[in-house]
Design an enzyme around this catalytic site. Sequence first.
Site, PDB file in Angstrom:
ATOM      1  N   ARG A  68       0.945  -1.203  -0.037  1.00  9.92           N
ATOM      2  CA  ARG A  68       0.058  -0.147   0.060  1.00  9.92           C
ATOM      3  C   ARG A  68       0.869   1.185  -0.037  1.00  9.92           C
ATOM      4  NH1 ARG A  68      -3.616   2.344   4.657  1.00  9.92           N
ATOM      5  NH2 ARG A  68      -5.277   3.609   3.563  1.00  9.92           N
ATOM      6  N   HIS A  72       0.627   4.182  -2.805  1.00 11.84           N
ATOM      7  CA  HIS A  72       0.056   5.694  -2.373  1.00 11.84           C
ATOM      8  C   HIS A  72       1.250   6.518  -2.866  1.00 11.84           C
ATOM      9  CE1 HIS A  72      -3.416   5.451   0.292  1.00 11.84           C
ATOM     10  NE2 HIS A  72      -3.457   4.338  -0.110  1.00 11.84           N
ATOM     11  N   ASN A 100      -3.807   9.021   3.576  1.00  7.90           N
ATOM     12  CA  ASN A 100      -2.770   8.295   3.880  1.00  7.90           C
ATOM     13  C   ASN A 100      -2.502   8.241   5.445  1.00  7.90           C
ATOM     14  OD1 ASN A 100      -1.928   8.349   1.256  1.00  7.90           O
ATOM     15  ND2 ASN A 100      -0.464  10.164   1.323  1.00  7.90           N
ATOM     16  N   HIS A 200      -6.181  -5.839  -2.008  1.00  4.80           N
ATOM     17  CA  HIS A 200      -7.128  -6.274  -1.060  1.00  4.80           C
ATOM     18  C   HIS A 200      -7.302  -7.585  -0.752  1.00  4.80           C
ATOM     19  CE1 HIS A 200      -8.876  -1.851  -1.373  1.00  4.80           C
ATOM     20  NE2 HIS A 200      -7.713  -1.722  -0.868  1.00  4.80           N
TER      21      HIS A 200
END
Length: 325
Positions: A68, A72, A100, A200
């Site tokens: 992740r 990001h 975030n 996910h």
Amino acid sequence: MSPLFSVPSVLTTIIKSCLLFSLLVGMVSAQLSSTFYAKSCPNALSTINSAINSAISSEARMGASLIRLHFHDCFVNGCDASVLLDKTATEPGEKNVGPNASLRGYEVIDTIKSQLENLCPGVVSCADILAVAARDSAVALSAPIWSWTVDLGRRDSATASSAAVTGNIPLPTLDLSGLISAFSKKGFTAQEMVALSGIHSVGQASCRNFRTRIYNETNIDSSYATSLKSVCPSTGGDNNLAPLDVTTPTTFDNAYYTNLINKKGLLHSDQQLFSGGSTDSIVTTYSNNVGNLITDFANAMVKMGRLSPLTGTSGQIRKNCRTAN
């Protein structure tokens, strides 16, 4: 009357422009290479891999957190490790803004960077550490193995942009059209978006991000919703966690897509991928064929890793991933 321009001259100009564009693109691509550290820091990849395996053996969730982090980072001004920068007197930084704020794994990156600085000072960028850490995390968690060759040679930004976070990171409240649009802005197709959503398959989300879904939405399995309500009350418990993949929460596989077909997507944005829309067939394919998913996910991750990298003499190689040199 003489023409204002001649066809041959226009064609020549166009050809020259195309060649120049191709040359520039080629120069950028050439600066990213899987063997970038082969001579300058030959043990870089094995050092990162060892640290990732150690971190995940201590906490399986950390693998998802590191994947992740890379995502990001790349979606805000490109893969430049700006997400790792701490706030300064003039810039609040990216890591504590909106979506975030729940990012984690910074200490693992710090450890890796410290090890690499001892091994080969000033050579391996924080942006490349993030890219390799994401790949190695997927490998450590996956069954069968999901892997890809990581392009290397990125350099680090000296600045972060808190303002750039908003509007660039897809939110868990987005409908399908919003998701497709958010990924399209970064050059991804709807199929690549669905493939990347496979992240996910591992990790967890906080109650505040799925409360509305389990209490107000109808396209959710009733027994699944009931079980989630025991974790996420209608008020309070915002930070309580639930796995994004209820079936195999710590294994990187294709069960996430089967969950969507069974109306067991945790986030609103998850279930939107299978809710009578244009991506239903893609979800079905990935649910039935993990081989297709592995290939598409790997290709999409490589593509994501190429989002606006700093290369050559641009940017810097940070000594500390949290601060500019």
